[in-house]
Scaffold this motif. Sequence first.
Motif, PDB file in Angstrom:
ATOM      1  N   SER A   1       1.922  16.805  -5.343  1.00  0.00           N
ATOM      2  CA  SER A   1       2.083  17.969  -4.479  1.00  0.00           C
ATOM      3  C   SER A   1       3.284  17.769  -3.574  1.00  0.00           C
ATOM      4  O   SER A   1       3.452  16.703  -2.991  1.00  0.00           O
ATOM      5  CB  SER A   1       0.820  18.186  -3.644  1.00  0.00           C
ATOM      6  N   THR A   2       4.095  18.808  -3.467  1.00  0.00           N
ATOM      7  CA  THR A   2       5.293  18.742  -2.641  1.00  0.00           C
ATOM      8  C   THR A   2       5.403  19.997  -1.781  1.00  0.00           C
ATOM      9  O   THR A   2       4.776  21.025  -2.069  1.00  0.00           O
ATOM     10  CB  THR A   2       6.560  18.620  -3.495  1.00  0.00           C
ATOM     11  N   TYR A   3       6.227  19.886  -0.754  1.00  0.00           N
ATOM     12  CA  TYR A   3       6.455  21.030   0.138  1.00  0.00           C
ATOM     13  C   TYR A   3       7.882  20.950   0.652  1.00  0.00           C
ATOM     14  O   TYR A   3       8.383  19.852   0.908  1.00  0.00           O
ATOM     15  CB  TYR A   3       5.469  20.999   1.304  1.00  0.00           C
ATOM     16  N   TYR A   4       8.538  22.120   0.783  1.00  0.00           N
ATOM     17  CA  TYR A   4       9.935  22.157   1.177  1.00  0.00           C
ATOM     18  C   TYR A   4      10.172  23.129   2.321  1.00  0.00           C
ATOM     19  O   TYR A   4       9.499  24.166   2.437  1.00  0.00           O
ATOM     20  CB  TYR A   4      10.805  22.588  -0.006  1.00  0.00           C
ATOM     21  N   ALA A   5      11.173  22.812   3.114  1.00  0.00           N
ATOM     22  CA  ALA A   5      11.647  23.778   4.087  1.00  0.00           C
ATOM     23  C   ALA A   5      12.309  24.929   3.343  1.00  0.00           C
ATOM     24  O   ALA A   5      12.905  24.740   2.276  1.00  0.00           O
ATOM     25  CB  ALA A   5      12.652  23.118   5.027  1.00  0.00           C
TER      26      ALA A   5
ATOM     27  N   PHE B   1      12.379  19.139   9.531  1.00  0.00           N
ATOM     28  CA  PHE B   1      11.714  18.819   8.271  1.00  0.00           C
ATOM     29  C   PHE B   1      12.544  19.321   7.096  1.00  0.00           C
ATOM     30  O   PHE B   1      13.105  20.421   7.141  1.00  0.00           O
ATOM     31  CB  PHE B   1      10.335  19.464   8.261  1.00  0.00           C
ATOM     32  N   VAL B   2      12.572  18.521   6.022  1.00  0.00           N
ATOM     33  CA  VAL B   2      13.275  18.914   4.805  1.00  0.00           C
ATOM     34  C   VAL B   2      12.299  19.039   3.630  1.00  0.00           C
ATOM     35  O   VAL B   2      12.234  20.078   2.988  1.00  0.00           O
ATOM     36  CB  VAL B   2      14.384  17.901   4.465  1.00  0.00           C
ATOM     37  N   ALA B   3      11.572  17.958   3.351  1.00  0.00           N
ATOM     38  CA  ALA B   3      10.684  17.953   2.192  1.00  0.00           C
ATOM     39  C   ALA B   3       9.608  16.890   2.379  1.00  0.00           C
ATOM     40  O   ALA B   3       9.821  15.917   3.105  1.00  0.00           O
ATOM     41  CB  ALA B   3      11.458  17.690   0.912  1.00  0.00           C
ATOM     42  N   ALA B   4       8.476  17.086   1.710  1.00  0.00           N
ATOM     43  CA  ALA B   4       7.384  16.123   1.789  1.00  0.00           C
ATOM     44  C   ALA B   4       6.682  16.031   0.444  1.00  0.00           C
ATOM     45  O   ALA B   4       6.700  16.990  -0.347  1.00  0.00           O
ATOM     46  CB  ALA B   4       6.391  16.522   2.876  1.00  0.00           C
ATOM     47  N   ILE B   5       6.067  14.879   0.212  1.00  0.00           N
ATOM     48  CA  ILE B   5       5.331  14.650  -1.031  1.00  0.00           C
ATOM     49  C   ILE B   5       4.057  13.898  -0.710  1.00  0.00           C
ATOM     50  O   ILE B   5       4.048  13.026   0.166  1.00  0.00           O
ATOM     51  CB  ILE B   5       6.219  13.890  -2.038  1.00  0.00           C
ATOM     52  N   ASN B   6       2.974  14.233  -1.409  1.00  0.00           N
ATOM     53  CA  ASN B   6       1.716  13.543  -1.116  1.00  0.00           C
ATOM     54  C   ASN B   6       1.686  12.192  -1.816  1.00  0.00           C
ATOM     55  O   ASN B   6       2.619  11.821  -2.543  1.00  0.00           O
ATOM     56  CB  ASN B   6       0.525  14.411  -1.515  1.00  0.00           C
ATOM     57  N   TRP B   7       0.592  11.450  -1.567  1.00  0.00           N
ATOM     58  CA  TRP B   7       0.616  10.057  -2.036  1.00  0.00           C
ATOM     59  C   TRP B   7       0.569   9.920  -3.554  1.00  0.00           C
ATOM     60  O   TRP B   7       1.003   8.914  -4.111  1.00  0.00           O
ATOM     61  CB  TRP B   7      -0.457   9.239  -1.359  1.00  0.00           C
ATOM     62  N   SER B   8       0.039  10.916  -4.237  1.00  0.00           N
ATOM     63  CA  SER B   8      -0.007  10.830  -5.694  1.00  0.00           C
ATOM     64  C   SER B   8       1.291  11.319  -6.334  1.00  0.00           C
ATOM     65  O   SER B   8       1.557  11.040  -7.502  1.00  0.00           O
ATOM     66  CB  SER B   8      -1.170  11.657  -6.223  1.00  0.00           C
TER      67      SER B   8
ATOM     68  N   THR C   1       0.816  -1.212   0.000  1.00  0.00           N
ATOM     69  CA  THR C   1       0.000   0.000   0.000  1.00  0.00           C
ATOM     70  C   THR C   1       0.848   1.260   0.000  1.00  0.00           C
ATOM     71  O   THR C   1       0.404   2.305   0.449  1.00  0.00           O
ATOM     72  CB  THR C   1      -0.939   0.013   1.220  1.00  0.00           C
ATOM     73  N   PHE C   2       2.057   1.165  -0.515  1.00  0.00           N
ATOM     74  CA  PHE C   2       2.969   2.311  -0.528  1.00  0.00           C
ATOM     75  C   PHE C   2       2.327   3.517  -1.174  1.00  0.00           C
ATOM     76  O   PHE C   2       2.525   4.648  -0.753  1.00  0.00           O
ATOM     77  CB  PHE C   2       4.259   1.941  -1.262  1.00  0.00           C
ATOM     78  N   SER C   3       1.520   3.300  -2.200  1.00  0.00           N
ATOM     79  CA  SER C   3       0.930   4.412  -2.930  1.00  0.00           C
ATOM     80  C   SER C   3      -0.071   5.195  -2.090  1.00  0.00           C
ATOM     81  O   SER C   3      -0.461   6.300  -2.465  1.00  0.00           O
ATOM     82  CB  SER C   3       0.255   3.913  -4.207  1.00  0.00           C
ATOM     83  N   ARG C   4      -0.492   4.653  -0.961  1.00  0.00           N
ATOM     84  CA  ARG C   4      -1.435   5.340  -0.088  1.00  0.00           C
ATOM     85  C   ARG C   4      -0.739   6.127   1.020  1.00  0.00           C
ATOM     86  O   ARG C   4      -1.403   6.673   1.912  1.00  0.00           O
ATOM     87  CB  ARG C   4      -2.409   4.334   0.526  1.00  0.00           C
ATOM     88  N   TYR C   5       0.576   6.170   0.974  1.00  0.00           N
ATOM     89  CA  TYR C   5       1.337   6.843   2.004  1.00  0.00           C
ATOM     90  C   TYR C   5       1.954   8.145   1.480  1.00  0.00           C
ATOM     91  O   TYR C   5       2.547   8.174   0.400  1.00  0.00           O
ATOM     92  CB  TYR C   5       2.457   5.947   2.533  1.00  0.00           C
ATOM     93  N   ALA C   6       1.812   9.194   2.279  1.00  0.00           N
ATOM     94  CA  ALA C   6       2.595  10.396   2.058  1.00  0.00           C
ATOM     95  C   ALA C   6       4.002  10.134   2.584  1.00  0.00           C
ATOM     96  O   ALA C   6       4.187   9.354   3.524  1.00  0.00           O
ATOM     97  CB  ALA C   6       1.968  11.570   2.799  1.00  0.00           C
ATOM     98  N   MET C   7       4.984  10.776   1.978  1.00  0.00           N
ATOM     99  CA  MET C   7       6.371  10.537   2.361  1.00  0.00           C
ATOM    100  C   MET C   7       7.055  11.853   2.695  1.00  0.00           C
ATOM    101  O   MET C   7       6.716  12.913   2.141  1.00  0.00           O
ATOM    102  CB  MET C   7       7.123   9.860   1.220  1.00  0.00           C
ATOM    103  N   GLY C   8       8.027  11.753   3.578  1.00  0.00           N
ATOM    104  CA  GLY C   8       8.775  12.951   3.950  1.00  0.00           C
ATOM    105  C   GLY C   8      10.241  12.641   4.172  1.00  0.00           C
ATOM    106  O   GLY C   8      10.613  11.491   4.403  1.00  0.00           O
ATOM    107  N   TRP C   9      11.038  13.668   4.068  1.00  0.00           N
ATOM    108  CA  TRP C   9      12.465  13.586   4.417  1.00  0.00           C
ATOM    109  C   TRP C   9      12.723  14.566   5.558  1.00  0.00           C
ATOM    110  O   TRP C   9      12.257  15.714   5.526  1.00  0.00           O
ATOM    111  CB  TRP C   9      13.353  13.961   3.233  1.00  0.00           C
ATOM    112  N   PHE C  10      13.459  14.090   6.543  1.00  0.00           N
ATOM    113  CA  PHE C  10      13.881  14.899   7.680  1.00  0.00           C
ATOM    114  C   PHE C  10      15.389  14.746   7.823  1.00  0.00           C
ATOM    115  O   PHE C  10      15.988  13.837   7.250  1.00  0.00           O
ATOM    116  CB  PHE C  10      13.184  14.431   8.961  1.00  0.00           C
ATOM    117  N   ARG C  11      15.987  15.625   8.607  1.00  0.00           N
ATOM    118  CA  ARG C  11      17.420  15.504   8.866  1.00  0.00           C
ATOM    119  C   ARG C  11      17.724  15.924  10.297  1.00  0.00           C
ATOM    120  O   ARG C  11      16.984  16.700  10.908  1.00  0.00           O
ATOM    121  CB  ARG C  11      18.233  16.335   7.875  1.00  0.00           C
ATOM    122  N   GLN C  12      18.825  15.375  10.805  1.00  0.00           N
ATOM    123  CA  GLN C  12      19.246  15.707  12.153  1.00  0.00           C
ATOM    124  C   GLN C  12      20.757  15.867  12.189  1.00  0.00           C
ATOM    125  O   GLN C  12      21.488  14.901  11.899  1.00  0.00           O
ATOM    126  CB  GLN C  12      18.795  14.648  13.151  1.00  0.00           C
ATOM    127  N   ALA C  13      21.194  17.063  12.517  1.00  0.00           N
ATOM    128  CA  ALA C  13      22.611  17.350  12.657  1.00  0.00           C
ATOM    129  C   ALA C  13      23.021  17.108  14.108  1.00  0.00           C
ATOM    130  O   ALA C  13      22.173  17.154  15.010  1.00  0.00           O
ATOM    131  CB  ALA C  13      22.896  18.790  12.252  1.00  0.00           C
TER     132      ALA C  13
END
Length: 124
Positions: free
Chosen positions: A57-61, A47-54, A28-40
Amino acid sequence: QVQLVESGGGLVQAGGSLRLSCAASGRTFSRYAMGWFRQAPGKEREFVAAINWSGGSTYYADSVKGRFTISRDKAKNTVYLQMNSLKPEDTAVYYCAAKYGSSWYIKSREYDYWGQGTQVTVSS
């Protein structure tokens, strides 16, 4: 259940590029929104970036906007983070995360599953 495995980290000079990959298991990967985070070191996870399940749509820091691009390949169950014009301040462990939902999400506590992380080091 979703398992996430990141790859593609490494050492790069300032101004260089890297592409991170996050391979996901689960039908069911296609039903999941995904994001990238980072920790120094010594800092909180951010938060770094995110993408919706389709993938439409994307969003960035603000700190990475115009330099990083998040994308997903549903056929390969993989999310990517293309990182260009890297700076020393981008040095961190990068994590991908998955959340069941149709939108994109920017808060780490909203995510259900996390990968183990991959180290990115940018030298000056």
